[in-house]
Design a protein around this motif. Structure first.
Motif, PDB file in Angstrom:
ATOM      1  N   ARG A 166     -74.928  47.683 -26.754  1.00 37.21           N
ATOM      2  CA  ARG A 166     -74.203  48.304 -25.648  1.00 37.21           C
ATOM      3  C   ARG A 166     -73.021  47.440 -25.221  1.00 37.21           C
ATOM      4  NH1 ARG A 166     -76.336  52.753 -26.987  1.00 37.21           N
ATOM      5  NH2 ARG A 166     -78.391  53.285 -26.150  1.00 37.21           N
ATOM      6  N   ARG A 167     -71.929  48.106 -24.863  1.00 37.65           N
ATOM      7  CA  ARG A 167     -70.776  47.384 -24.331  1.00 37.65           C
ATOM      8  C   ARG A 167     -70.917  47.135 -22.840  1.00 37.65           C
ATOM      9  NH1 ARG A 167     -64.449  48.849 -25.239  1.00 37.65           N
ATOM     10  NH2 ARG A 167     -65.253  49.043 -27.348  1.00 37.65           N
ATOM     11  N   TYR A 168     -71.499  48.101 -22.115  1.00 36.03           N
ATOM     12  CA  TYR A 168     -71.545  48.026 -20.661  1.00 36.03           C
ATOM     13  C   TYR A 168     -72.983  48.012 -20.153  1.00 36.03           C
ATOM     14  CZ  TYR A 168     -66.790  49.692 -21.471  1.00 36.03           C
ATOM     15  OH  TYR A 168     -65.524  49.833 -21.934  1.00 36.03           O
ATOM     16  N   ARG A 169     -73.128  47.707 -18.876  1.00 40.85           N
ATOM     17  CA  ARG A 169     -74.427  47.752 -18.231  1.00 40.85           C
ATOM     18  C   ARG A 169     -74.832  49.213 -17.994  1.00 40.85           C
ATOM     19  NH1 ARG A 169     -75.695  42.668 -16.432  1.00 40.85           N
ATOM     20  NH2 ARG A 169     -73.938  41.199 -16.323  1.00 40.85           N
ATOM     21  N   PRO A 170     -76.141  49.491 -17.832  1.00 40.04           N
ATOM     22  CA  PRO A 170     -76.584  50.885 -17.668  1.00 40.04           C
ATOM     23  C   PRO A 170     -75.892  51.630 -16.532  1.00 40.04           C
ATOM     24  CG  PRO A 170     -78.465  49.465 -18.102  1.00 40.04           C
ATOM     25  CD  PRO A 170     -77.279  48.554 -17.934  1.00 40.04           C
ATOM     26  N   ARG A 171     -75.588  50.944 -15.424  1.00 38.04           N
ATOM     27  CA  ARG A 171     -74.993  51.662 -14.296  1.00 38.04           C
ATOM     28  C   ARG A 171     -73.609  52.211 -14.626  1.00 38.04           C
ATOM     29  NH1 ARG A 171     -74.940  46.288 -12.277  1.00 38.04           N
ATOM     30  NH2 ARG A 171     -72.849  45.357 -12.208  1.00 38.04           N
ATOM     31  N   VAL A 172     -72.911  51.575 -15.553  1.00 37.53           N
ATOM     32  CA  VAL A 172     -71.597  52.084 -15.953  1.00 37.53           C
ATOM     33  C   VAL A 172     -71.742  53.441 -16.630  1.00 37.53           C
ATOM     34  CG1 VAL A 172     -69.582  51.645 -17.410  1.00 37.53           C
ATOM     35  CG2 VAL A 172     -70.662  49.754 -16.169  1.00 37.53           C
ATOM     36  N   TYR A 173     -72.767  53.585 -17.457  1.00 36.37           N
ATOM     37  CA  TYR A 173     -72.995  54.865 -18.130  1.00 36.37           C
ATOM     38  C   TYR A 173     -73.421  55.935 -17.130  1.00 36.37           C
ATOM     39  CZ  TYR A 173     -72.744  52.127 -22.409  1.00 36.37           C
ATOM     40  OH  TYR A 173     -72.317  51.301 -23.425  1.00 36.37           O
ATOM     41  N   ILE A 175     -72.407  56.116 -13.980  1.00 33.35           N
ATOM     42  CA  ILE A 175     -71.185  56.520 -13.284  1.00 33.35           C
ATOM     43  C   ILE A 175     -70.344  57.430 -14.178  1.00 33.35           C
ATOM     44  CG2 ILE A 175     -69.008  55.662 -12.323  1.00 33.35           C
ATOM     45  CD1 ILE A 175     -70.545  53.117 -11.494  1.00 33.35           C
ATOM     46  N   TRP A 176     -70.219  57.061 -15.453  1.00 32.47           N
ATOM     47  CA  TRP A 176     -69.443  57.870 -16.387  1.00 32.47           C
ATOM     48  C   TRP A 176     -70.061  59.260 -16.536  1.00 32.47           C
ATOM     49  CZ3 TRP A 176     -64.995  58.593 -18.507  1.00 32.47           C
ATOM     50  CH2 TRP A 176     -64.861  59.342 -19.676  1.00 32.47           C
ATOM     51  N   SER A 177     -71.377  59.341 -16.603  1.00 34.24           N
ATOM     52  CA  SER A 177     -72.050  60.626 -16.719  1.00 34.24           C
ATOM     53  C   SER A 177     -71.790  61.495 -15.495  1.00 34.24           C
ATOM     54  CB  SER A 177     -73.555  60.413 -16.912  1.00 34.24           C
ATOM     55  OG  SER A 177     -74.242  61.646 -16.940  1.00 34.24           O
ATOM     56  N   ALA A 178     -71.896  60.897 -14.305  1.00 31.80           N
ATOM     57  CA  ALA A 178     -71.653  61.659 -13.074  1.00 31.80           C
ATOM     58  C   ALA A 178     -70.221  62.176 -13.030  1.00 31.80           C
ATOM     59  CB  ALA A 178     -71.939  60.771 -11.858  1.00 31.80           C
ATOM     60  N   ALA A 179     -69.257  61.357 -13.475  1.00 32.56           N
ATOM     61  CA  ALA A 179     -67.862  61.788 -13.489  1.00 32.56           C
ATOM     62  C   ALA A 179     -67.652  62.958 -14.447  1.00 32.56           C
ATOM     63  CB  ALA A 179     -66.965  60.613 -13.874  1.00 32.56           C
ATOM     64  N   CYS A 180     -68.313  62.916 -15.608  1.00 29.60           N
ATOM     65  CA  CYS A 180     -68.177  64.015 -16.573  1.00 29.60           C
ATOM     66  C   CYS A 180     -68.802  65.295 -16.043  1.00 29.60           C
ATOM     67  CB  CYS A 180     -68.815  63.626 -17.899  1.00 29.60           C
ATOM     68  SG  CYS A 180     -67.903  62.378 -18.819  1.00 29.60           S
ATOM     69  N   PHE A 181     -69.967  65.186 -15.391  1.00 29.46           N
ATOM     70  CA  PHE A 181     -70.588  66.368 -14.791  1.00 29.46           C
ATOM     71  C   PHE A 181     -69.678  66.961 -13.712  1.00 29.46           C
ATOM     72  CE2 PHE A 181     -74.975  65.093 -16.284  1.00 29.46           C
ATOM     73  CZ  PHE A 181     -75.228  66.279 -16.952  1.00 29.46           C
TER      74      PHE A 181
END
Length: 235
Positions: A166-173, A175-181
């Protein structure tokens, strides 16, 4: 040599990597060296890796490399044809919308059909770049992997198979998921209200897929390896 593992290393360390003369496929000392791109993109600026294969594995690897320009051409044609989805109704380049519909269907079938021989020619020990900064060589015999570490103690790590980097910590994913939704919801509402062109409906499933991928990445166990700053490309 039944047990298999993966080795990882920083992209920046590839030019100075010391690779032992043992076949990554079988561990045999009778090897053939093949210059492999250290990622799925063959035409890249990053340095290639010289990988030792057994004779049969070398044949397979070279066949795969010869097929990569054809793969690039097929994918380029596929993208150009699929872009006609955003063209309005009516003829385009002298072809009717129905003809373009059949062309898009044919392009999808061609890409799927081509992927089968390309995947069959892909050696299991094909270097891939993960998380933007780590090169991974999968499915090595344990004895071979240990020799890679012995020759490159500062830069090479042994990891279990199927453990993603993984490049980032789990919380980054998350946040990215919430933004896409949220983006998919906004586009969907705009489409219902006719505030945007109807052909933008493709953005909704694309954003939803991106959101699901981000959730999976954030929830699944992964590895964030650390290397000495002098070898991991950090400034």
């Amino acid at each position: 040599m039944n047990e298999r593992v993966d080795v990882i290393m920083p992209v920046a360390s590839v030019p100075d990597l010391r690779v032992p003369p043992l076949a990554v496929t079988t561990g045999d000392p009778r090897v053939e060296w093949v210059d492999m791109p250290n990622g799925t993109w063959a035409f890249q600026l990053r340095p290639t890796m010289r990988i030792p294969y057994d004779p049969a594995g070398a044949v397979r690897a070279r066949r795969h490399l010869r097929a990569l320009p054809v793969d690039l051409a097929i994918r380029l044609v596929f993208v150009l044809i699929m872009l006609t989805t955003f063209v309005g109704e009516g003829p385009f380049l002298g072809l009717s919308s129905d003809t373009w519909l059949w062309a898009r269907l044919g392009a999808i079938i061609a890409v799927i059909a081509w992927s089968f021989p390309l995947r069959r020619w892909l050696p299991e020990q094909y270097p891939v770049t993960q998380a933007g900064r780590v090169v991974r060589v999968p499915h090595l015999p344990c004895e071979v992997a240990e020799e890679w570490v012995r020759l490159n103690p500062e830069t090479v790590r042994i990891v279990a198979e199927n453990v993603p980097v993984r490049r980032y910590r789990p919380r980054v994913y998350v946040i990215w998921s919430a933004a896409c939704f949220a983006g998919a919801l906004l586009v969907g509402v705009a489409l219902v209200r006719d505030a945007v062109p109807g052909r933008l409906w493709l953005a909704v499933p694309a954003l939803l897929i991106a959101a699901v991928v981000a959730i999976v990445k954030g929830a699944a166990p992964g590895l964030r390896p650390t290397f000495p700053r002098s070898t991991d490309g950090s400034r």
